[in-house]
Design an enzyme around this catalytic site. Structure first.
Site, PDB file in Angstrom:
ATOM      1  N   HIS A 126      -7.657   7.263  12.219  1.00 34.06           N
ATOM      2  CA  HIS A 126      -7.528   6.055  12.854  1.00 34.06           C
ATOM      3  C   HIS A 126      -6.508   6.235  13.763  1.00 34.06           C
ATOM      4  CE1 HIS A 126      -3.174   5.730  10.706  1.00 34.06           C
ATOM      5  NE2 HIS A 126      -4.047   5.979   9.763  1.00 34.06           N
TER       6      HIS A 126
ATOM      7  N   CYS B 250      -3.486   9.793   5.875  1.00 32.88           N
ATOM      8  CA  CYS B 250      -4.651   9.663   6.830  1.00 32.88           C
ATOM      9  C   CYS B 250      -4.279  10.578   8.102  1.00 32.88           C
ATOM     10  CB  CYS B 250      -4.727   8.350   7.321  1.00 32.88           C
ATOM     11  SG  CYS B 250      -5.261   6.905   6.239  1.00 32.88           S
TER      12      CYS B 250
END
Length: 171
Positions: A131, A147
């Site tokens: 992301h 992440c």
């Protein structure tokens, strides 16, 4: 006069023997990790903090990333892109809430405090994403809770080039 210059000459000689590491980046060849390009390939190297993305036609681009703060916070191995979202909302995982009970239960997409930035590629592993980030200081560092983060401009590029079904490997 010579006595004053000698220490600086000595320091210069010592400094020239120091090996400088300009970059720890390591290029990967997708064929070392996958049998075919398929819909495309993303390899994210958590050691060098770089993501390589190959499109189905073989075009490759490289991006700097943020990576998990610790080895315990991430998975390594094979997965794939199963969903894509523009301006995704963010909710902390149960383990994040345990570590940080003061965090909000939800941050709406588009909010400047949203840690997922402007785009997110959802992986087949629950809670793991590639992301964007609003906090550009995180890129190039161990700063995430699991992440892989990219600059918003760069995740927008990857988002546009990576269809659902893109193969992913975190190493």
């Amino acid at each position: 006069m010579v006595a004053l210059a000698a220490p600086s000459i000595l320091r210069a000689q010592e400094a020239s023997s120091v090996r400088r590491n300009v970059s720890s980046f390591r290029m990967h060849d997708w064929r070392d990790h996958f049998d075919t390009l398929g819909k495309g390939i993303i390899i994210s190297d958590t050691t060098t903090k770089a993501l390589q993305h190959w499109t189905a036609d073989g075009e490759m681009r490289i991006y700097p990333t943020s990576v998990p703060q610790t080895d315990e916070l991430t998975k390594r191995g094979y997965t794939e892109v199963v969903e894509k979202r523009e301006n995704p909302s963010w909710a902390p995982t149960p383990s994040m809430r345990e570590r940080n009970p003061e965090w909000p239960a939800l941050i709406a997409g588009g909010d400047p405090d949203n840690p997922l930035g402007t785009r997110a590629l959802y992986l087949s592993w629950q809670y793991y994403r590639i992301h964007g980030t609003q906090d550009t200081r995180k890129i190039g560092r161990r700063s995430s809770n699991g992440c892989i983060g990219l600059y918003n401009e760069q995740i927008e590029e990857v988002y546009g080039r990576a269809p659902i079904g893109t193969q992913v490997k975190l190493i």
